[in-house]
Design an enzyme around this catalytic site. Structure first.
Site, PDB file in Angstrom:
ATOM      1  N   ASN A 286      20.080 -38.940  22.183  1.00  0.00           N
ATOM      2  CA  ASN A 286      18.983 -38.156  21.636  1.00  0.00           C
ATOM      3  C   ASN A 286      18.622 -36.970  22.512  1.00  0.00           C
ATOM      4  O   ASN A 286      18.375 -35.867  22.014  1.00  0.00           O
ATOM      5  CB  ASN A 286      17.742 -39.046  21.456  1.00  0.00           C
TER       6      ASN A 286
ATOM      7  N   ASP B 259      22.025 -34.557  21.073  1.00  0.00           N
ATOM      8  CA  ASP B 259      21.394 -34.031  19.864  1.00  0.00           C
ATOM      9  C   ASP B 259      20.573 -32.773  20.117  1.00  0.00           C
ATOM     10  O   ASP B 259      20.672 -31.802  19.367  1.00  0.00           O
ATOM     11  CB  ASP B 259      20.475 -35.095  19.240  1.00  0.00           C
TER      12      ASP B 259
ATOM     13  N   ASP C 140       0.860  -1.166   0.000  1.00  0.00           N
ATOM     14  CA  ASP C 140       0.000   0.000   0.000  1.00  0.00           C
ATOM     15  C   ASP C 140       0.906   1.228   0.000  1.00  0.00           C
ATOM     16  O   ASP C 140       1.799   1.335   0.847  1.00  0.00           O
ATOM     17  CB  ASP C 140      -0.883  -0.023   1.252  1.00  0.00           C
TER      18      ASP C 140
END
Length: 696
Positions: free
Chosen positions: A523, A527, A157
């Protein structure tokens, strides 16, 4: 009366209303008085109609979430056969009980599942929202951030976003002091509390112009009070005011240059009043055209002296035998930072589209100045758009980058046509009329200062400063976030793949390389923290010189799937090698057999290799050694993960709990060397990939 309907129509120009015309709720009266009858309220009103249009459109889905759902399904599909194999192996070859086999297999599978993916995405997006809030962007839809990385088309705009939404006199013709005095006194704008005038934008610009040359309106009115006027009329295109002036009277007239000039019989020059000649009139008209060609709004000022009060204030009495004083050219100035932001958009492969309710000539001039278009053929009006069918418009939409005199339905058509061609589109707006198109766009951007509540409520994000450059900064932040999420996903899935391959290979060969609890530790500790830290990585230097990512290509585009595969294989090979070396250092024999030292070294290698590999993932293709910044969060995450992994192997009661064998310094050093070697291996592959890409 004179009203401002910009919040409803997007047009900043004042609109003149006569008896019988409709007034829209939400507009503001600038000047004049009237009595009005309410015709429609509530759900029948114009504003309600626009709000209903906005509610019809559907929200976009998250491509990241869809991709992660696919990853979860694929991972589950791959891991289930491995789980069956582990279960059978536990029962038949390790003489485990049914309970131990079920628990061990479940723990192993749980350890191999990429549990941090959804957490990673949520945390990264949430951190991005906090960062953007500090840059004046308030995000209302979490997953709209990922769409920022894919934006191809940015529909803007004009008023307030590209321009300052403040009419300003930028050029003049004639002696400045008499011209500024006439323009200020022959206006209805009043001095405001903050120093700027209040009233109709054009008249405010004239009063502010006079103030800027040392003629504040309050002082002028005190010296020359108004005693009468002939108000502005759209038919005659001018207005006149009469002021007392040291016992006599002076009249000021302003309006359209051609009309006012036709009433002038003289002109002021160098302090003298000279008779109007054809040559002088032609020169004034030439100067008027010169300013009009720059898309300036030009007004003319003239004066007339009266020895005594005029007999009446009718236009026929006042507006003749005038003295020309000069011209003023005004425009809503472009924000100073916008041109550089447009250039940055172009470099980033994003096409800026300007949409405005202003005249076509004004829109073209501003768009050329900003570098949005080069020729007038790239502009089209709403009326011309009405003559084009939706299918045809979708075919030719690439021709146009400027839309003038548009209505709300046109904005929706523009957005939908770009989306129909597969482009990810962002749309900005402030008025109620912008709400449907903002909701239709992939990313709707509302204005925080001038925006209406309707627009803010349907927008995905709101600009607190109404600044276009802020949008470009948001796009850069969106790209950074999406890049980092991809890096972290690649790191997590590559790590999980290495675990799956290692367990699968060891099971087939008949030995246990890692226990389920070891996989859970890797994990959850090794990780997750580096992956979350990768989400905090700073943007790479070329991030705004890349083309937008193809939203349809998915998160694994650009060879990411192949990268996950080879990196997972590398870490698993290093882990297996560390296991066999550990078994040899324990027994002195090269053989395939269960080994406590081998398991411990394999755990150390896999844990530390993934920690080291997280540094490789700071850039998917760029070299780790040429990055221009540090990721302190990753440094601390890696250091913490490394310390925790070392402690769990070396502290006796922790080692016993995890069933680790004590390893000496030589074994620890060998495991660490295997782990660190992932960095040069991946860096070498990335070098080959860069050279291959350069040769294409």
């Amino acid at each position: 009366i004179e009203v401002n309907e910009s919040l409803l129509t997007g047009e900043s120009d004042a609109v003149y209303k006569k008896a019988g015309d409709s007034l829209l709720s939400g507009s503001s009266v600038i000047s004049g008085t009237c009595r009005a009858t309410v015709l429609r309220v509530g759900s029948d009103s114009y504003a309600s109609k626009l709000t209903k249009e906005a509610k019809k459109t559907k929200a976009m889905h998250s491509e990241l979430v869809s991709s992660m759902q696919k990853v979860t399904r694929l991972t589950s599909f791959c891991i289930v056969p491995l789980g069956i194999l582990l279960f059978v192996e536990a029962l038949l070859f390790r003489d485990s009980s049914m309970y131990d086999a079920v628990v061990g297999t479940s723990a192993g599978l749980l350890g191999m599942l990429p549990k941090g993916l959804y957490l990673l995405i949520s945390v990264s997006l949430a951190a991005g929202i906090i960062t953007l809030s500090k840059k004046n962007v308030l995000v209302q839809d979490l997953y709209s951030l990922e769409n920022l990385a894919h934006v191809d088309v940015l529909c803007l705009d004009k008023t307030g976003t590209l321009t300052q939404n403040k009419m300003t006199v930028v050029e003049h013709v004639g002696e400045e002091e008499p011209l500024a005095r006439a323009m200020s006194l022959c206006s209805d704008a009043k001095p405001g509390e903050n120093g700027d005038a209040e009233g109709e934008p054009t008249e405010c610009a004239l009063v502010n112009y006079a103030t800027s040359v040392g003629l504040p309106k309050g002082t002028l009115e005190a010296a020359q009070p108004r005693v009468g006027e002939a108000p502005f009329d759209s038919g005659r295109k001018m207005m006149s005011t009469v002021h007392e002036n040291n016992g006599a009277y002076i009249q000021y007239t302003k309006g359209a240059p051609d009309v006012v000039l036709s009433r002038c019989t003289s002109y002021a020059k160098d302090g003298k009043i000279l008779p109007m000649t054809e040559e002088a009139r032609a020169e004034i008209l030439r100067q008027n055209k010169q300013m009009a060609d720059k898309a300036l709004r030009v007004l003319c000022a003239a004066s007339r002296e009266w020895p005594q009060l005029p007999p009446d204030f009718e236009p026929d009495t006042l507006e003749h035998d005038l003295t020309f004083l000069g011209l003023t050219g005004m425009i809503d100035p472009i924000r100073p930072e916008v041109k550089d932001a447009i250039t940055e958009c172009r470099q980033a492969g994003i096409r800026p589209i300007m949409i405005t309710g202003d005249h076509k000539d004004t829109a073209i001039a501003i768009a050329k100045q900003l570098g949005i278009i080069e020729t007038a053929d790239e502009a089209i009006t709403g009326a011309e758009l009405n003559d084009i069918s939706d299918d045809r418009f979708a075919e030719v939409i690439g021709r146009y980058s400027v839309y003038a005199r548009v209505q709300p339905e046109h904005k929706v058509r523009i957005v939908n046509a770009w989306r129909k061609n597969g482009f990810v589109t962002a749309m900005t707006g402030d008025g109620v009329n912008d709400a449907p198109s903002i909701k239709s766009a992939d990313i709707g951007v509302g204005m925080g200062i001038t925006g209406t509540d309707v627009t803010k409520n349907v927008a995905d994000m709101v600009l607190a400063d109404d600044n276009f450059a802020t949008i470009v900064g948001a796009v850069e932040e969106g790209r950074r976030i999406y890049d980092n999420i991809r890096k972290a996903i690649q790191f997590l899935l590559g790590s999980n793949m290495s675990e799956v391959i290692s367990i699968f290979a060891a099971t087939l060969l008949g030995f246990t390389i890692l226990e389920p609890v070891h996989l859970l530790w890797i994990n959850l500790v090794t990780d997750c923290f580096p992956a979350l830290a990768l989400g905090m990585e700073k943007a790479e230097r070329d991030i705004m010189r890349r083309q937008p990512r193809d939203a349809k290509a998915g998160v694994f585009a650009g060879g990411m799937g192949a990268d996950i595969a080879y990196q997972g294989i590398i870490v698993s090979l290093l882990t297996l090698a560390s296991y066999f070396v550990g078994h040899f250092m324990e027994s002195g024999v090269w053989e395939i057999a269960n080994s406590a030292d081998g398991t411990t070294m394999a755990f150390l290698t896999m844990s530390m290799a993934e920690i080291c590999h997280s540094f490789n993932m700071r850039s998917q293709r760029g070299s780790l050694f040429t990055l221009h910044s540090m990721n302190k969060t990753l440094n601390w995450a890696a250091l913490g993960s490394l310390a925790a992994t070392t402690l769990v192997c070396e502290v006796p009661f922790l080692a016993n709990a995890f069933e680790f064998a004590p390893v000496d310094f030589a074994e620890y050093a060998v495991a660490l060397c295997f782990a660190v070697s992932v960095i040069p291996i991946v860096e070498l592959v990335k070098l080959i990939q860069r050279k291959a890409a350069k040769n294409k």
